[in-house]
Design a protein around this motif. Structure first.
Motif, mmCIF file in Angstrom:
data_model
loop_
_atom_site.group_PDB
_atom_site.id
_atom_site.type_symbol
_atom_site.label_atom_id
_atom_site.label_comp_id
_atom_site.label_asym_id
_atom_site.label_seq_id
_atom_site.Cartn_x
_atom_site.Cartn_y
_atom_site.Cartn_z
ATOM 1 N N ALA A 50 0.835 -1.231 -0.189
ATOM 2 C CA ALA A 50 -0.015 -0.090 -0.111
ATOM 3 C C ALA A 50 0.753 1.289 -0.064
ATOM 4 N N ASP A 53 1.618 1.850 -3.550
ATOM 5 C CA ASP A 53 0.480 2.180 -4.115
ATOM 6 C C ASP A 53 0.193 3.744 -3.932
ATOM 7 N N ALA A 54 0.218 4.134 -2.692
ATOM 8 C CA ALA A 54 -0.023 5.446 -2.409
ATOM 9 C C ALA A 54 1.043 6.521 -3.131
ATOM 10 N N TYR A 55 2.469 6.108 -3.027
ATOM 11 C CA TYR A 55 3.280 6.882 -3.674
ATOM 12 C C TYR A 55 3.149 6.922 -5.265
ATOM 13 N N ALA A 58 0.169 9.356 -6.031
ATOM 14 C CA ALA A 58 0.497 10.531 -6.127
ATOM 15 C C ALA A 58 1.465 11.106 -7.245
ATOM 16 N N THR A 95 0.897 11.586 -0.704
ATOM 17 C CA THR A 95 1.402 9.823 -0.192
ATOM 18 C C THR A 95 0.975 9.859 1.354
ATOM 19 N N GLU A 96 1.586 10.893 1.892
ATOM 20 C CA GLU A 96 1.368 11.031 3.479
ATOM 21 C C GLU A 96 -0.005 10.988 3.902
ATOM 22 N N GLN A 97 -1.111 11.753 3.159
ATOM 23 C CA GLN A 97 -2.404 11.764 3.700
ATOM 24 C C GLN A 97 -3.133 10.177 3.350
ATOM 25 N N LYS A 98 -2.496 9.911 2.306
ATOM 26 C CA LYS A 98 -3.003 8.201 1.968
ATOM 27 C C LYS A 98 -2.787 7.435 2.911
ATOM 28 N N LEU A 99 -1.322 7.231 3.387
ATOM 29 C CA LEU A 99 -0.884 6.401 4.262
ATOM 30 C C LEU A 99 -1.236 6.724 5.628
ATOM 31 N N LEU A 102 -4.681 5.133 5.734
ATOM 32 C CA LEU A 102 -4.632 3.498 5.780
ATOM 33 C C LEU A 102 -4.177 2.947 6.877
ATOM 34 N N HIS A 107 2.861 2.536 8.515
ATOM 35 C CA HIS A 107 3.602 3.438 7.809
ATOM 36 C C HIS A 107 3.981 4.782 8.210
#
Length: 178
Positions: A50, A53-55, A58, A95-99, A102, A107
């Motif tokens: 994940a 995927d997030a990176y 973004a 990326t920070e917001q998504k991780l 999650l 993370h």
């Protein structure tokens, strides 16, 4: 008397033969015992797909990040460098917001590295508008050289933080961002 010597010689030979034919005495313990190899299994590395995927999401939503455009000789007003730094900030923030949404615990290294990069990026906007970033007034002519040095140093710090962020993405997910 000759007979006694002869008997003693026979007894001595027999004792010698018995001593030589018996099992040898145990060896003395070594003062430095050798460690015996153990068969402990190698630690298992947990990867978090994940994170990659997030990176990737973004990065796909932003212009390419090319911080090589920002060198120690890049002019203070170079907006191309500013655009590259801005793209990197957007990628790190997304990326920070998504991780964080999650799994902020597992993370955390990538989240922390993204946050440090964004903080470094923010230093480029104020109080000097480095590379066209921010809304502050440009420095007066006599201070341009000092401002150039400050911006160059801040951009170098931001680039280091960006590379640390990319390393955390790689460590956590096994994906090597370019």
């Amino acid at each position: 008397m000759g007979r006694v010597r002869h008997v003693m010689l026979v007894v001595a030979c027999m004792l010698l033969l018995i001593a030589c034919s018996s099992t040898p005495p145990p060896k003395a313990a070594s003062p430095h015992p050798r460690p015996t190899p153990t068969s402990t299994p190698a630690p298992t590395v947990t990867l978090y797909p994940a994170v990659a995927d997030a990176y990737k999401a973004a990065a796909a939503a932003n212009p390419p990040v090319n911080l090589a455009l920002c060198t120690t000789t890049t002019p203070l007003t170079d907006k191309t460098c500013g655009a590259a730094l801005n793209a990197a900030s957007n990628v790190a923030t997304a990326t920070e917001q998504k991780l964080t949404a999650l799994d902020p615990v597992n993370h955390a290294p990538a989240i922390g590295a993204a946050d440090k990069f964004v903080n470094s990026f923010n230093q480029l906007e104020q109080p000097i508008p480095c590379y066209g970033l921010g809304s502050a007034s440009p420095p007066p002519a006599p201070l341009v050289d000092q401002a150039q040095g400050i911006c160059s140093e801040a951009a170098s710090i931001a680039e280091t933080e960006w590379n640390i962020f990319l390393s955390e993405i790689d460590i956590l997910s096994g994906y090597q961002p370019s």
